[in-house]
Design an enzyme around this catalytic site. Sequence first.
Site, PDB file in Angstrom:
ATOM      1  N   ASN A   7      39.683  43.584  49.712  1.00  0.00           N
ATOM      2  CA  ASN A   7      37.875  43.927  48.630  1.00  0.00           C
ATOM      3  C   ASN A   7      36.995  42.878  49.464  1.00  0.00           C
ATOM      4  OD1 ASN A   7      35.657  43.785  46.898  1.00  0.00           O
ATOM      5  ND2 ASN A   7      36.767  42.469  45.368  1.00  0.00           N
ATOM      6  N   LYS A   9      34.174  42.019  49.175  1.00  0.00           N
ATOM      7  CA  LYS A   9      33.093  41.506  48.762  1.00  0.00           C
ATOM      8  C   LYS A   9      31.497  41.540  48.728  1.00  0.00           C
ATOM      9  CE  LYS A   9      36.778  38.967  45.755  1.00  0.00           C
ATOM     10  NZ  LYS A   9      36.344  37.893  44.424  1.00  0.00           N
ATOM     11  N   HIS A  94      35.657  45.541  38.384  1.00  0.00           N
ATOM     12  CA  HIS A  94      36.209  44.062  38.807  1.00  0.00           C
ATOM     13  C   HIS A  94      35.110  42.822  37.657  1.00  0.00           C
ATOM     14  CE1 HIS A  94      36.791  40.763  41.245  1.00  0.00           C
ATOM     15  NE2 HIS A  94      37.445  41.426  41.487  1.00  0.00           N
ATOM     16  N   GLU A  96      34.097  40.549  38.578  1.00  0.00           N
ATOM     17  CA  GLU A  96      33.140  39.622  38.793  1.00  0.00           C
ATOM     18  C   GLU A  96      31.838  40.396  38.239  1.00  0.00           C
ATOM     19  OE1 GLU A  96      33.705  39.136  42.536  1.00  0.00           O
ATOM     20  OE2 GLU A  96      35.328  37.380  42.200  1.00  0.00           O
ATOM     21  N   GLU A 166      44.689  41.915  37.021  1.00  0.00           N
ATOM     22  CA  GLU A 166      43.705  40.985  37.412  1.00  0.00           C
ATOM     23  C   GLU A 166      43.342  39.852  37.097  1.00  0.00           C
ATOM     24  OE1 GLU A 166      41.609  41.731  42.011  1.00  0.00           O
ATOM     25  OE2 GLU A 166      40.311  41.941  40.410  1.00  0.00           O
ATOM     26  N   GLY A 172      40.358  34.040  42.771  1.00  0.00           N
ATOM     27  CA  GLY A 172      39.781  32.832  44.215  1.00  0.00           C
ATOM     28  C   GLY A 172      40.393  31.413  43.753  1.00  0.00           C
ATOM     29  N   SER A 212      44.285  35.799  43.617  1.00  0.00           N
ATOM     30  CA  SER A 212      44.243  34.586  44.767  1.00  0.00           C
ATOM     31  C   SER A 212      45.581  34.932  45.978  1.00  0.00           C
ATOM     32  CB  SER A 212      45.599  33.155  44.246  1.00  0.00           C
ATOM     33  OG  SER A 212      43.860  32.830  43.237  1.00  0.00           O
TER      34      SER A 212
HETATM   35  C1  PEP Z   1      39.719  40.132  43.882  1.00  0.00           C
HETATM   36  O1  PEP Z   1      38.066  39.771  44.272  1.00  0.00           O
HETATM   37  O2  PEP Z   1      39.554  41.066  43.362  1.00  0.00           O
HETATM   38  C2  PEP Z   1      40.444  39.212  44.196  1.00  0.00           C
HETATM   39  C3  PEP Z   1      41.906  38.875  43.650  1.00  0.00           C
HETATM   40  O3  PEP Z   1      40.206  38.328  44.638  1.00  0.00           O
HETATM   41  P1  PEP Z   1      40.527  37.130  45.257  1.00  0.00           P
HETATM   42  O4  PEP Z   1      42.155  37.236  46.473  1.00  0.00           O
HETATM   43  O5  PEP Z   1      40.202  36.026  46.200  1.00  0.00           O
HETATM   44  O6  PEP Z   1      41.820  36.443  43.979  1.00  0.00           O
END
Ligand code: PEP
Length: 258
Positions: A7, A9, A94, A96, A166, A172, A212
């Site tokens: 992803n 983003k 997601h 976000e 998640e 993040g 992460s």
């Molecule tokens: C995500 O945004 O789905 C995600 C897992 O981000 P990160 O790997 O940066 O934690």
Amino acid sequence: MKTIVANWKMNVGVRESVALARGTLLTLRGRRISPEVVICPPFIALSEVHKVVARSAVFLGAQNLFWEDHGAYTGEISGRMLTELGVSHVIVGHSERREYLGETDEMVRNKVAHALANQMNVILCVGETVSERKAGVQRERVRTQLVRVLAGVRLKSHDRLMIAYEPVWAIGTGEIPEVAEILAMNVYIRSILSEVLPEMNANKIRVLYGGSVEGNNTYPFLREQTIDGLLVGGASVKLNQLKEIIDAASEVLDAQIA
Ligand code: PEP
């Protein structure tokens, strides 16, 4: 099989997306066995990235979609439009988007239904916030999300849906749950899936972990049989990291067939 979803983003423009896509193809070249890789650039780069990955084993994903085919929905993009660009997968729900754009489970449900109706593969994100975790209600949160989004949804094949667990507090932040916690949540997620999608074999629906993930912490997740893959954000725009993650997945798959 293991699936790695990248992803990207809002972190890369068209040129960087094309370069990352080319790098991803090179990374996959010459392997005995590779994971399934889905790259999800920003909308503006989909068309150019499609030119790079068309006729390759890499799938093109979008980070979002709208739930109507067309109409007066300023700024939105439908599944039908995405498939015209060669997009086969879409990330839906997601955290976000739930947090910054107010996406509700009902909206996520509409998006899932629309994506499936357009023969797209859905990567549905679920997960608890830090306060829900502190309150010990992570299962209830995930259950609510899955039931509200999936109950009554018509799924023709288990391949069309992946769940990405998640935990919002892990995205993040560099904080990751214990592998045992993820495994327990995956079992729980599958139990909910068999409830809400009784016609499906829930064990065949892929459940990924996201939050992460980096090259150096990937292997302990991937070596677990019931973690079907990873949704990777920040690390997926760094080609060396993405390569390490794909290497770890290939190693696990290699060991399985050895
Ligand atoms: C995500 O945004 O789905 C995600 C897992 O981000 P990160 O790997 O940066 O934690």
